[in-house]
Design an enzyme around this catalytic site. Sequence first.
Site, short mmCIF file in Angstrom:
data_model
loop_
_atom_site.label_atom_id
_atom_site.label_comp_id
_atom_site.label_asym_id
_atom_site.label_seq_id
_atom_site.Cartn_x
_atom_site.Cartn_y
_atom_site.Cartn_z
N ASP A 211 0.75 -1.06 -0.10
CA ASP A 211 0.13 -0.02 -0.14
C ASP A 211 0.92 1.13 -0.10
O ASP A 211 2.24 1.45 0.29
CB ASP A 211 -1.00 0.08 1.13
CG ASP A 211 -2.15 0.57 0.96
OD1 ASP A 211 -2.43 1.21 0.16
OD2 ASP A 211 -3.42 -0.04 1.49
N ASP B 72 -9.78 3.83 -3.26
CA ASP B 72 -10.31 2.31 -3.01
C ASP B 72 -11.74 2.37 -3.63
O ASP B 72 -12.38 3.26 -3.80
CB ASP B 72 -10.42 2.24 -1.42
CG ASP B 72 -8.98 1.96 -0.68
OD1 ASP B 72 -8.15 1.76 -1.55
OD2 ASP B 72 -9.11 1.90 0.56
N GLU C 147 -0.70 1.93 -5.37
CA GLU C 147 -0.38 3.13 -4.82
C GLU C 147 -1.13 4.02 -5.79
O GLU C 147 -0.89 5.43 -5.82
CB GLU C 147 1.07 3.39 -5.10
CG GLU C 147 1.61 2.89 -6.49
CD GLU C 147 1.42 3.89 -7.60
OE1 GLU C 147 1.89 5.08 -7.88
OE2 GLU C 147 -0.02 3.90 -7.96
N TRP C 148 -2.53 3.74 -5.90
CA TRP C 148 -3.53 4.51 -6.28
C TRP C 148 -3.41 5.30 -7.40
O TRP C 148 -4.05 6.52 -7.72
CB TRP C 148 -3.87 5.54 -4.96
CG TRP C 148 -3.88 4.92 -3.71
CD1 TRP C 148 -4.04 3.54 -3.24
CD2 TRP C 148 -3.20 5.61 -2.49
NE1 TRP C 148 -3.80 3.49 -2.04
CE2 TRP C 148 -3.43 4.64 -1.36
CE3 TRP C 148 -2.99 6.92 -2.34
CZ2 TRP C 148 -2.89 4.78 -0.21
CZ3 TRP C 148 -2.60 7.18 -1.01
CH2 TRP C 148 -2.49 6.11 0.14
N GLY C 149 -2.55 4.92 -8.37
CA GLY C 149 -2.16 5.72 -9.77
C GLY C 149 -1.36 6.82 -9.50
O GLY C 149 -1.25 7.52 -10.38
#
Length: 442
Positions: free
Chosen positions: A152, A246, A224-226
Amino acid sequence: MQRYISLSVSLSLLSGANALVRPDGVGRLPALGWNTWNAFGCDIDASKVLTAAEETINLGLKDAGYEYINIDDCWSVKSGRDPNTKRIIPDSAKFPDGISGVASKIHDLGLKVGIYSSAGTETCAGYPASLGYEKIDAESFAEWGIDYLKYDNCGVPTNWTDTYTHCVPDNSNGSKFPNGTCPDISNPAPTAYDWSSSNTAQRYNAMRDALLGVNRTILYSLCEWGQADVNTWGNGTGNSWRTTGDITPDWSRIVEIANENSFLMNYADFWGYPDPDMLEVGNGNLTLEENRAHFALWAAMKSPLIIGTALDSINEEHLAILKNKPLLSFHQDPVIGRPAYPYKWGYNPDWTFDPAHPAEYWSGPSSTLGGTLVLMFNSEDSAKHRTAVWSEIPELKDSAEKGSGYRVTEIWTGEDLGCVKDQYDVELQSHDIAALVVGESC
């Protein structure tokens, strides 16, 4: 102004040139498995994990290809590392036999096991994370028998934040993204900036190198959410990389993520897959049609398919969706790595970035289905007709002259629709999706 991805970009760009290739084909195809987070959050223990593993077998999910049983956040002692070894300490109240004990039992069932950490000082739930301890943690994971790491992006100290901000048009970053752009972004990177040199990339590469240094093959899932334009370097760092914030079991969130991910399909191929987050099939108040559309889109995009619902209480309809053989066969194609691509947006003009109405018409070649996968999606809030015109489908248009017919199979029911000439029209309920195999000419 930054653009998420050029909306005129060709979906024929080469991918995988610098892919992370692992032994025994690990990571070559998108992962299939189960994860604790969407079902249980932090309320986890060995019993819940082992129940999921057992149900994966009992329900036929292992036979369908699902193999990873993944433990997400909150598995360790929260107060800190072992003062002498500096290792993360599994919470003995949750896992009396440690993570290695759970892993051993999962392996005995013929399945694999995953673990979670973060590229920061703390995980998203405030537990010890791996920044600065990559080698120690990779060694622990290998010794415990771990096969998969979800990594994460929480707990990042200021000295490890990036100099520039990358455009990720996701609701976790605001709400104003005209056609996929970020006009209000602060501190955008200069033109041609190399994001693979960013601090984010370095944090994730550090764990990659640590995993490569242990005597065990561990699939590496970047979460890592883009950020930091991960699509340009993620394939050389991990086997999949998250593209957004998320997911939640809300229809508005699912279609928003589907819309974002649809513009990234040129990055997906063997050894590396953009990840729109775990499945919510079976969770929340999603309708049967919404569950079906969610799964079909994720499978067609060759996203990792990580189940996120409690398997000991799943109903038969949701289970049937997760076990759909044609969609899983397309997803796990050993010969063709590229996913399905949108070929027509339907509700919107082509290449429109719309969080409520993603591309509605998709197609993709398959070596396993005996034809082309075709999806027709109704993103609207009432029943609508959708029509697949053979001459518009890239895989068919060279041979689809007027009057051309193809043998068509409906994927959800397995019904043979016979020889269908020119086009196929269907009425779809709100948020439902039609899935077809368009086979031999007839």
